[in-house]
Design a protein around this motif. Structure first.
Motif, mmCIF file in Angstrom:
data_model
loop_
_atom_site.group_PDB
_atom_site.id
_atom_site.type_symbol
_atom_site.label_atom_id
_atom_site.label_comp_id
_atom_site.label_asym_id
_atom_site.label_seq_id
_atom_site.Cartn_x
_atom_site.Cartn_y
_atom_site.Cartn_z
ATOM 1 N N LEU A 1 57.562 39.776 24.064
ATOM 2 C CA LEU A 1 58.670 40.361 22.804
ATOM 3 C C LEU A 1 58.085 41.227 22.728
ATOM 4 O O LEU A 1 56.110 41.239 22.503
ATOM 5 N N LEU A 2 58.003 42.367 22.412
ATOM 6 C CA LEU A 2 58.114 43.952 21.743
ATOM 7 C C LEU A 2 57.903 44.039 20.327
ATOM 8 O O LEU A 2 58.992 43.903 19.999
ATOM 9 N N VAL B 1 53.470 42.678 23.229
ATOM 10 C CA VAL B 1 53.551 43.555 23.972
ATOM 11 C C VAL B 1 54.012 44.639 22.400
ATOM 12 O O VAL B 1 54.567 44.522 21.531
ATOM 13 N N THR B 2 52.372 45.556 22.501
ATOM 14 C CA THR B 2 52.250 45.994 20.605
ATOM 15 C C THR B 2 51.013 47.852 21.787
ATOM 16 O O THR B 2 50.376 47.299 22.571
ATOM 17 N N LEU C 1 44.015 32.736 19.154
ATOM 18 C CA LEU C 1 45.854 31.827 19.470
ATOM 19 C C LEU C 1 46.411 31.574 20.615
ATOM 20 O O LEU C 1 46.853 30.953 21.042
ATOM 21 N N GLY C 2 44.999 32.134 22.033
ATOM 22 C CA GLY C 2 45.516 32.113 23.187
ATOM 23 C C GLY C 2 47.138 32.616 22.560
ATOM 24 O O GLY C 2 48.274 31.736 24.479
ATOM 25 N N VAL C 3 47.353 33.565 22.147
ATOM 26 C CA VAL C 3 48.443 34.147 22.995
ATOM 27 C C VAL C 3 48.248 35.996 23.774
ATOM 28 O O VAL C 3 47.739 36.201 23.083
ATOM 29 N N GLN C 4 49.016 35.965 24.777
ATOM 30 C CA GLN C 4 48.707 37.063 25.706
ATOM 31 C C GLN C 4 49.481 38.661 24.895
ATOM 32 O O GLN C 4 50.572 38.541 24.422
ATOM 33 N N VAL C 5 48.359 39.294 25.168
ATOM 34 C CA VAL C 5 48.800 40.905 24.817
ATOM 35 C C VAL C 5 48.621 41.828 25.200
ATOM 36 O O VAL C 5 47.516 41.376 26.591
ATOM 37 N N ILE C 6 49.671 42.288 26.023
ATOM 38 C CA ILE C 6 49.484 43.785 26.993
ATOM 39 C C ILE C 6 50.153 45.160 26.039
ATOM 40 O O ILE C 6 50.839 45.537 25.105
ATOM 41 N N GLY C 7 49.578 46.438 26.818
ATOM 42 C CA GLY C 7 49.778 47.528 26.211
ATOM 43 C C GLY C 7 51.128 47.761 26.843
ATOM 44 O O GLY C 7 52.074 47.563 27.345
ATOM 45 N N PHE D 1 55.829 48.241 30.651
ATOM 46 C CA PHE D 1 56.055 49.668 31.728
ATOM 47 C C PHE D 1 55.859 49.238 33.182
ATOM 48 O O PHE D 1 56.882 49.610 34.097
ATOM 49 N N GLY D 2 55.034 49.475 33.106
ATOM 50 C CA GLY D 2 54.537 49.237 34.697
ATOM 51 C C GLY D 2 55.093 47.659 35.189
ATOM 52 O O GLY D 2 55.261 47.410 36.611
ATOM 53 N N ILE D 3 54.755 46.772 34.970
ATOM 54 C CA ILE D 3 55.269 45.504 35.615
ATOM 55 C C ILE D 3 56.062 45.519 34.850
ATOM 56 O O ILE D 3 57.505 44.657 36.292
ATOM 57 N N VAL D 4 57.143 46.068 34.689
ATOM 58 C CA VAL D 4 58.294 46.289 34.906
ATOM 59 C C VAL D 4 59.682 47.118 35.522
ATOM 60 O O VAL D 4 61.076 47.269 36.296
ATOM 61 N N LYS D 5 58.752 47.687 35.784
ATOM 62 C CA LYS D 5 58.687 49.086 36.816
ATOM 63 C C LYS D 5 59.177 50.204 35.675
ATOM 64 O O LYS D 5 60.199 50.571 36.790
ATOM 65 N N LEU D 6 59.667 50.438 35.212
ATOM 66 C CA LEU D 6 59.940 51.569 34.531
ATOM 67 C C LEU D 6 59.530 53.325 34.509
ATOM 68 O O LEU D 6 58.582 53.275 34.736
#
Length: 168
Positions: free
Chosen positions: A4-5, A122-123, A150-156, A161-166
């Motif tokens: 969720l972006l 993603v933020t 609150l136990g929600v995973q957050v990434i930058g 972009f690295g995970i989705v290989k953009l």
């Protein structure tokens, strides 16, 4: 895994780093990845109403369903209650002009949606480095700080972009 972006991810792309007139390849490569890996919420789109290009691009290119934020009101209330009672935020974090108690502010809704549905948020917001200091009271709530508790995973953005290989 679905992501969720936050509004700022899109704003950074279309307004700061990858302007569509100069980086069309970015937008061409971003589109299928957005559809494969991301979900969207109406409250996030509402924060972009001032940018006609983005709204048109998003509506034309995003083929997933758009989540109705009001269906997550119970989780939103939990987020607000945490900010109100944890002792780490000034009252303006909720009641100020950009306070999270205003329904139009996407941040607490995004945390609620991500928590309920198990999405990674993603933020480009940064954690408050002083949050761990005893007695520190922040003026504004930040997605990473509240989501962590609150136990929600957050990434930058770049990790996403690295995970989705953009790559452009």
């Amino acid at each position: 895994m679905k992501y969720l972006l936050d509004s700022n991810i899109y704003m950074d792309c279309y307004d700061r780093y990858y302007l569509h007139e100069y980086f069309p390849t970015f937008w061409q490569q971003f589109t299928p990845l957005l559809n494969k890996f991301a979900v969207a919420a109406d409250v996030m789109l509402d924060e972009h109403q001032h940018d006609e290009w983005f709204i048109e691009w998003f509506r034309k290119n995003y083929h997933g369903s758009i989540l109705n934020h009001v269906e997550y009101v119970e989780g939103w209330s939990e987020v607000l209650e945490h900010v109100r009672t944890c002792g780490k935020y000034k009252p303006d974090a909720l009641a100020g002009d950009k306070g999270w108690a205003h329904e139009r502010i996407a941040d607490p809704w995004l945390i609620a949606i991500a928590k309920h549905d198990g999405y990674t948020l993603v933020t480009s917001e940064q954690r408050d480095v002083n949050m761990h200091i005893k007695g520190h009271i922040a003026k504004a709530a930040k997605i990473p700080d509240v989501a962590d508790v609150l136990g929600v995973q957050v990434i930058g953005r770049n990790r996403f972009f690295g995970i989705v290989k953009l790559s452009v």
